[in-house]
Write an enzyme that holds these catalytic residues in place. Structure first.
Site, PDB file in Angstrom:
ATOM      1  N   ASP A  97       3.219   2.394   6.635  1.00 46.29           N
ATOM      2  CA  ASP A  97       1.875   2.375   5.798  1.00 46.29           C
ATOM      3  C   ASP A  97       1.104   0.935   5.921  1.00 46.29           C
ATOM      4  OD1 ASP A  97      -0.283   3.447   4.441  1.00 46.29           O
ATOM      5  OD2 ASP A  97       0.580   2.687   2.343  1.00 46.29           O
ATOM      6  N   ASP A 139       4.531   2.591  -0.559  1.00 53.94           N
ATOM      7  CA  ASP A 139       4.355   1.843  -1.211  1.00 53.94           C
ATOM      8  C   ASP A 139       3.070   2.583  -2.165  1.00 53.94           C
ATOM      9  OD1 ASP A 139       1.405   1.482  -0.366  1.00 53.94           O
ATOM     10  OD2 ASP A 139       1.161  -0.292  -2.104  1.00 53.94           O
ATOM     11  N   ASP A 166       2.398   8.502   0.144  1.00 50.13           N
ATOM     12  CA  ASP A 166       3.871   7.765   1.511  1.00 50.13           C
ATOM     13  C   ASP A 166       4.732   8.475   0.783  1.00 50.13           C
ATOM     14  OD1 ASP A 166       2.280   6.813   2.753  1.00 50.13           O
ATOM     15  OD2 ASP A 166       2.340   4.564   1.395  1.00 50.13           O
TER      16      ASP A 166
END
Length: 372
Positions: free
Chosen positions: A54, A254, A258
């Site tokens: 990410d 995080d 996600d």
């Protein structure tokens, strides 16, 4: 001879080969702030060939700062920021936290019926007026209209690596705000080391393609996909796992957005400070919130599996030699025979060798040592 065979062939070493190495490996990880949820995770992690990252809060620090406030309607910059921060109240996303932090000292509105569209934006109601805060594509899908003359300025902000958030009242665009994040200092070195190990890093982000390309280029990631919803990230990981090469795909993230991708990945890795759903879903949690700990987790998994293989090889090799010896295979030709006492000593020493080999991981991954 029968008693000697029974004693010397005790499967203690074989039974200790795997659990002792896993116990040492997971405990070493925990001591260094790497929480590994099960020994099977170590085995899967060391086979990883692709790692998807990410962007916000993972490759970047996630502490976004407001840099530009651009009204495009009859509204002041302060009022525009107030509207955006009011809608984003209670949202954990780093973009929302950046807006709320920038609005400190302002009197926020009591926005009601707030709804979050994962990876897209947030909407709420204030005194019968629908307020929307999100990316440009999502607002267009909601029917928000705006004059095109400001698009050049938006493109310039995106080219500078800034994230642009749009604000609308009902169907009318009010303006946009730009926030900028900073790259984690260890991001470049982490990506470089992964590529050196033969692991392919990719970037999956919900941000604009221009920003995704800028971050990917800066850290050295060759493949990226932008404007991805949580569902799209899951689909991408599933597609990679179902390809002919069938890579073992890990996901590092995080945020709440996600969590589905972390669950779909072969191994999900979450950084400390992530929402509870992300940390619960992840298989590995990096408690120090250091991206470089991904390398430590990989190195630890590889060494632990190596120790398991060494232990199994020793235990099987020991039995291949010790059992025929105890059974008297060398008695006719060389007059060599094992007494039950010697067989017991050999059996104990075999287990000791396995345990000591597993414990040697502690010297390899002692604090201050180079885990790479």
């Amino acid at each position: 001879l029968s008693v000697s065979v029974l004693v010397v062939a005790c499967p203690c070493a074989l039974g200790l080969a795997t659990p002792t190495a896993i116990l040492v490996g997971t405990s070493l990880g925990a001591e260094q702030g790497i929480l590994i949820k099960g020994g099977n995770i170590l085995e899967i992690l060391q086979r990883t060939t692709v790692i998807a990252f990410d962007k916000t809060g993972t490759l970047t620090q996630g502490n976004l700062q407001l840099t530009d406030t651009v009204p495009v309607a009859d509204i002041t910059g302060i009022k525009l920021l107030t509207l955006a921060a009011s809608v984003e109240q209670g949202t954990r996303h780093p973009l929302a936290q950046g807006l709320i932090s920038s609005a400190q000292g302002l009197e926020l509105l009591a926005v009601e019926n707030i709804e979050t569209e994962a990876g897209q934006g947030v909407l709420g109601w204030y005194q019968g007026v629908r307020l929307l805060v999100g990316n440009q594509q999502w607002l267009m899908e909601q029917g928000v209209m705006g004059e095109p003359q400001w698009q050049t300025e938006v493109d310039q902000l995106l080219d500078q690596g800034k994230t642009v958030i749009f604000v609308a009242r009902n169907q009318q665009l009010q303006g946009f705000l730009a926030l900028q994040d900073t790259l984690r200092p260890e991001a470049k070195a982490t990506i470089a080391q992964l590529k050196q190990w033969g692991i392919t890093p990719i970037l999956l982000t919900g941000d604009h393609p221009a920003i995704a390309q800028a971050i990917a280029t800066e850290v050295g990631i060759g493949e990226f996909q932008a404007q991805m919803t949580p569902r799209a990230k899951v689909a991408k990981i599933k597609a990679m796992q179902g390809s002919t090469s069938a890579p073992v795909v890990a996901m590092v993230g995080d945020g709440i957005n996600d969590a589905p991708a972390l669950a779909q990945a072969s191994v999900g890795v979450s950084l400390s400070g992530a929402p509870a759903v992300a940390m619960e879903t992840a298989d590995v949690v990096l408690m120090r919130s250091q991206l470089s700990d991904v390398l430590k987790a990989l190195a630890l998994s590889r060494s632990t599996v190596t120790k398991i293989k060494q232990n199994l090889l020793w235990a099987l090799g020991y039995n291949l030699v010790a059992v025929p010896l105890a059974a008297g295979a060398f008695l006719p030709s060389f007059a060599i025979v094992l007494t039950p006492a010697i067989a017991a000593a050999m059996m104990a020493s075999s287990s000791i060798v396995v345990v000591l080999n597993a414990l040697s991981l502690r010297y390899q991954f002692a604090p201050g040592q180079n885990w790479e």
